[in-house]
Design a protein around this motif. Structure first.
Motif, PDB file in Angstrom:
ATOM      1  N   CYS A  45       0.828  -1.207   0.000  1.00 49.90           N
ATOM      2  CA  CYS A  45       0.000   0.000   0.000  1.00 49.90           C
ATOM      3  C   CYS A  45       0.860   1.253   0.000  1.00 49.90           C
ATOM      4  N   GLU A  46       1.966   1.196   0.741  1.00 46.69           N
ATOM      5  CA  GLU A  46       2.849   2.353   0.799  1.00 46.69           C
ATOM      6  C   GLU A  46       3.501   2.617  -0.554  1.00 46.69           C
ATOM      7  N   GLN A  47       3.734   1.568  -1.334  1.00 43.05           N
ATOM      8  CA  GLN A  47       4.451   1.705  -2.598  1.00 43.05           C
ATOM      9  C   GLN A  47       3.525   1.752  -3.809  1.00 43.05           C
ATOM     10  N   TRP A  48       2.216   1.585  -3.612  1.00 45.79           N
ATOM     11  CA  TRP A  48       1.300   1.472  -4.746  1.00 45.79           C
ATOM     12  C   TRP A  48       1.230   2.786  -5.515  1.00 45.79           C
ATOM     13  N   SER A  49       1.255   2.691  -6.841  1.00 44.16           N
ATOM     14  CA  SER A  49       1.075   3.863  -7.698  1.00 44.16           C
ATOM     15  C   SER A  49       0.550   3.383  -9.041  1.00 44.16           C
ATOM     16  N   PRO A  50      -0.212   4.222  -9.750  1.00 36.71           N
ATOM     17  CA  PRO A  50      -0.734   3.808 -11.059  1.00 36.71           C
ATOM     18  C   PRO A  50       0.364   3.414 -12.039  1.00 36.71           C
ATOM     19  N   GLY A  51       1.490   4.119 -11.983  1.00 37.29           N
ATOM     20  CA  GLY A  51       2.568   3.813 -12.919  1.00 37.29           C
ATOM     21  C   GLY A  51       3.169   2.439 -12.706  1.00 37.29           C
ATOM     22  N   LYS A  52       3.278   2.009 -11.434  1.00 33.22           N
ATOM     23  CA  LYS A  52       3.907   0.728 -11.122  1.00 33.22           C
ATOM     24  C   LYS A  52       2.918  -0.430 -11.114  1.00 33.22           C
ATOM     25  N   ASN A  53       1.705  -0.172 -10.696  1.00 29.62           N
ATOM     26  CA  ASN A  53       0.779  -1.258 -10.390  1.00 29.62           C
ATOM     27  C   ASN A  53      -0.400  -1.375 -11.346  1.00 29.62           C
ATOM     28  N   THR A  54      -0.360  -0.690 -12.463  1.00 29.80           N
ATOM     29  CA  THR A  54      -1.416  -0.841 -13.463  1.00 29.80           C
ATOM     30  C   THR A  54      -0.797  -1.078 -14.834  1.00 29.80           C
ATOM     31  N   ARG A  55      -1.586  -1.661 -15.733  1.00 29.95           N
ATOM     32  CA  ARG A  55      -1.151  -1.889 -17.109  1.00 29.95           C
ATOM     33  C   ARG A  55      -2.174  -1.284 -18.060  1.00 29.95           C
ATOM     34  N   PRO A  56      -1.719  -0.650 -19.135  1.00 25.08           N
ATOM     35  CA  PRO A  56      -2.677  -0.071 -20.096  1.00 25.08           C
ATOM     36  C   PRO A  56      -3.257  -1.131 -21.021  1.00 25.08           C
ATOM     37  N   PHE A  57      -4.530  -0.974 -21.355  1.00 29.43           N
ATOM     38  CA  PHE A  57      -5.212  -1.824 -22.322  1.00 29.43           C
ATOM     39  C   PHE A  57      -6.023  -0.930 -23.253  1.00 29.43           C
ATOM     40  N   PRO A  58      -6.317  -1.401 -24.461  1.00 26.49           N
ATOM     41  CA  PRO A  58      -7.224  -0.626 -25.328  1.00 26.49           C
ATOM     42  C   PRO A  58      -8.555  -0.404 -24.615  1.00 26.49           C
ATOM     43  N   THR A  59      -9.092   0.783 -24.751  1.00 28.18           N
ATOM     44  CA  THR A  59     -10.309   1.111 -24.014  1.00 28.18           C
ATOM     45  C   THR A  59     -11.461   0.188 -24.395  1.00 28.18           C
ATOM     46  N   ASP A  60     -12.240  -0.174 -23.395  1.00 24.06           N
ATOM     47  CA  ASP A  60     -13.375  -1.072 -23.617  1.00 24.06           C
ATOM     48  C   ASP A  60     -14.705  -0.363 -23.382  1.00 24.06           C
ATOM     49  N   ALA A  61     -14.669   0.972 -23.263  1.00 22.22           N
ATOM     50  CA  ALA A  61     -15.898   1.711 -22.971  1.00 22.22           C
ATOM     51  C   ALA A  61     -15.903   3.020 -23.749  1.00 22.22           C
ATOM     52  N   TYR A  62     -16.656   3.060 -24.833  1.00 21.11           N
ATOM     53  CA  TYR A  62     -16.834   4.290 -25.604  1.00 21.11           C
ATOM     54  C   TYR A  62     -18.070   4.137 -26.477  1.00 21.11           C
ATOM     55  N   GLY A  63     -18.652   5.270 -26.835  1.00 20.11           N
ATOM     56  CA  GLY A  63     -19.859   5.237 -27.653  1.00 20.11           C
ATOM     57  C   GLY A  63     -20.841   6.301 -27.225  1.00 20.11           C
ATOM     58  N   THR A  64     -22.112   5.916 -27.133  1.00 18.31           N
ATOM     59  CA  THR A  64     -23.185   6.848 -26.794  1.00 18.31           C
ATOM     60  C   THR A  64     -23.930   6.356 -25.563  1.00 18.31           C
ATOM     61  N   ILE A  65     -24.094   7.242 -24.596  1.00 16.17           N
ATOM     62  CA  ILE A  65     -24.889   6.935 -23.407  1.00 16.17           C
ATOM     63  C   ILE A  65     -26.323   7.396 -23.642  1.00 16.17           C
ATOM     64  N   GLU A  66     -27.274   6.535 -23.315  1.00 22.42           N
ATOM     65  CA  GLU A  66     -28.668   6.967 -23.239  1.00 22.42           C
ATOM     66  C   GLU A  66     -29.067   6.930 -21.771  1.00 22.42           C
ATOM     67  N   PHE A  67     -29.239   8.115 -21.196  1.00 25.54           N
ATOM     68  CA  PHE A  67     -29.531   8.211 -19.768  1.00 25.54           C
ATOM     69  C   PHE A  67     -30.971   7.799 -19.485  1.00 25.54           C
ATOM     70  N   GLN A  68     -31.126   6.977 -18.463  1.00 21.62           N
ATOM     71  CA  GLN A  68     -32.441   6.553 -18.002  1.00 21.62           C
ATOM     72  C   GLN A  68     -32.701   7.170 -16.628  1.00 21.62           C
TER      73      GLN A  68
END
Length: 489
Positions: A37-60
């Motif tokens: 927890c002390e050392q956790w950071s997005p740069g060290k502890n995450t990996r990039p992937f192609p986005t899986d969420a884009y398009g058009t939202i229809e709000f309900q």
């Protein structure tokens, strides 16, 4: 302890990452967890992937379904592809002004009169100038107030205000509903009062959902939003309607060295920050804006509460006395510290730090404009925003006129620029007349004629040729209109 209640250092539960099992529980209770927890950071502890969420939202969940474009993107995404997405894929024109709104995340109420003035002024500023509005995107706090202003839109002929919510992906309730590539997804915009997560505001037209791997935490969007604002502020201010028009204009201008198709402002896209209410982070955001290079002017709405009221108070006292001629700032420092402690529920040490930051803000007093509702000097919020840009950038009268012409705000030009005793460099008004004719700014043509431009002297053979050559591709004033104006001399 249930496994779902055991949180990883990123804020999500361990079961969110790797399912259930004894290994998850044993690791989550071990000493290694605290070390990680002390050392956790997005740069060290995450990996990039192609986005899986884009398009058009229809709000309900509302009285009428509304739609918006959205994309999930990494926190370190460069600004260039974001602007390309906005302009090429979502078909937006580059803004002539960027209004970035800051304030509190928690819900708050405004005085009815102030609420009415703020909503009307913000909407008018955006619609009349072709501005983009940046907000936090969620249905809470100041963003909710902006959303209520967007609800007041009635005229669909003028198009929808470009409102862009930049929100952290990890704070969104029901974010799984947004997963999908390029299609239309339904999203329930009614949030539960029992969760720390929130929903998107359904009055916005576009969303950038910023993911840095954390869950249940704000902050993922801060750096990306600031970089995007800075990138846009360095783009050349253009009167084009679409991003692709820039290339067409370059091609056209290459054929005519005398063409002044682009409004010659020698200026980049102006950015202004609008502060409504706000907490401690709002004060730090204002400090960052006014000390940046180049700095960003800030308009503070006095009477909206908390941070905005404190900044307005310190701004008023910066010269060492109030309007009533009372004593110096040191005389009320203890009162200010107590107010800060009470307002933000912070310690004496934190209050002292915030007071120091407030003083640093007001050292850049010319960059901060306080908007107050006054019976003596009635001024709309949109006028305050636009004139704050003139004041902060120390623009010449000719540059101010070019900006007001791009925004098509003849009222600003009449009240703030064409003032008694204003001196104009040789040829400045004639250049403005050419721009007004080319860009079909009829009210500006009339204003310039009223202020001494002679149409008989202005319409030389070269200028007539230039106007004639540009009429076919751009919607300029007709020859009939020009002929009627000869009576002005």
């Amino acid at each position: 302890m249930p496994l779902k209640s055991i949180l990883c250092c990123c804020g999500y539960s361990y079961t969110h990452h790797c399912g259930t099992g004894a290994d998850v529980q044993s690791y989550s209770l071990s000493e290694n967890r605290e070390k990680d927890c002390e050392q956790w950071s997005p740069g060290k502890n995450t990996r990039p992937f192609p986005t899986d969420a884009y398009g058009t939202i229809e709000f309900q969940g509302g009285p009428h379904p509304t739609k918006a474009q959205y994309v999930r993107l990494a926190h370190d995404t460069r600004p260039e592809p974001i602007v390309q997405l906005l302009c090429r894929e979502w078909n937006l024109g580059l803004p002539k002004l960027l209004i970035t709104v800051h304030g509190g995340r928690s819900n708050f109420e405004l005085q009815p009169n102030l609420k009415k003035v703020l909503r009307k002024g913000l909407l008018k500023a955006a619609k009349t100038t072709g501005a983009w509005i940046f907000t936090g995107g969620t249905n809470t706090g100041v963003t909710r107030q902006v959303g209520d202003a967007l609800l007041l839109e009635r005229s669909q002929r003028q198009g929808r205000v470009v409102s862009i919510g930049i929100a952290p992906w990890g704070i969104l309730d029901k974010s799984h509903e947004l997963v999908g590539r390029g299609g239309e997804v339904s999203y329930d915009c009614v949030s539960s009062p029992w969760t720390k997560y929130t929903v998107l505001n359904n009055r916005h037209a576009y969303f950038l959902l910023v993911d840095n791997g954390t869950g249940g935490r704000y902050g993922a969007e801060i750096v990306l939003r600031r970089r995007l604002e800075k990138y846009i502020s360095n783009l050349k201010l253009q009167p084009c309607k679409r991003y692709s028009d820039l290339y067409e204009l370059k091609f056209y201008n290459s054929r005519s060295s005398n063409s002044s198709m682009l409004l010659d402002t020698h200026s980049s896209i102006p950015v202004v920050a609008l502060v409504i209410e706000g907490g401690t982070n709002t004060i730090r955001a204002v400090l960052e804006y006014v000390t940046d290079d180049p700095p960003i002017p800030v308009v503070v709405c006095d009477g909206s509460g908390r941070a905005a009221d404190l900044i307005a108070f310190m701004h008023r006292w910066r010269d060492g006395q109030t309007g009533d001629g009372e004593g110096p700032l040191e005389g009320v420092k203890e009162q200010v510290l107590e107010t800060i402690k009470r307002t933000f529920q912070v310690s004496a040490e934190q209050a002292s730090q915030l007071c120091s930051e407030l003083l640093q803000c007001t050292r850049k007093k010319h960059l901060i404009t306080v908007f107050r509702i006054s019976q003596d000097r009635p001024q709309e919020l949109d006028q305050t925003i636009l004139t704050a840009l003139f004041k902060s950038k120390q623009l010449s009268p000719a540059e101010q006129l070019s900006l007001s012409l791009i925004w098509n705000r003849v009222d600003i030009a009449r009240s703030e620029i064409f003032v008694y005793g204003q001196k104009w460099p040789s040829g400045a008004l004639e250049q403005a007349m050419m721009q007004a004719l080319q860009h079909d700014r009829i009210d500006f043509v009339k204003l310039l004629l009223e202020n001494g431009v002679s149409m008989r002297k202005f319409l030389s053979i070269p200028r007539l040729e230039e106007l004639y050559n540009t009429v076919g591709q751009f919607y300029f004033c007709s020859n009939i209109f020009l002929s009627k104006q000869f009576k002005y001399g």
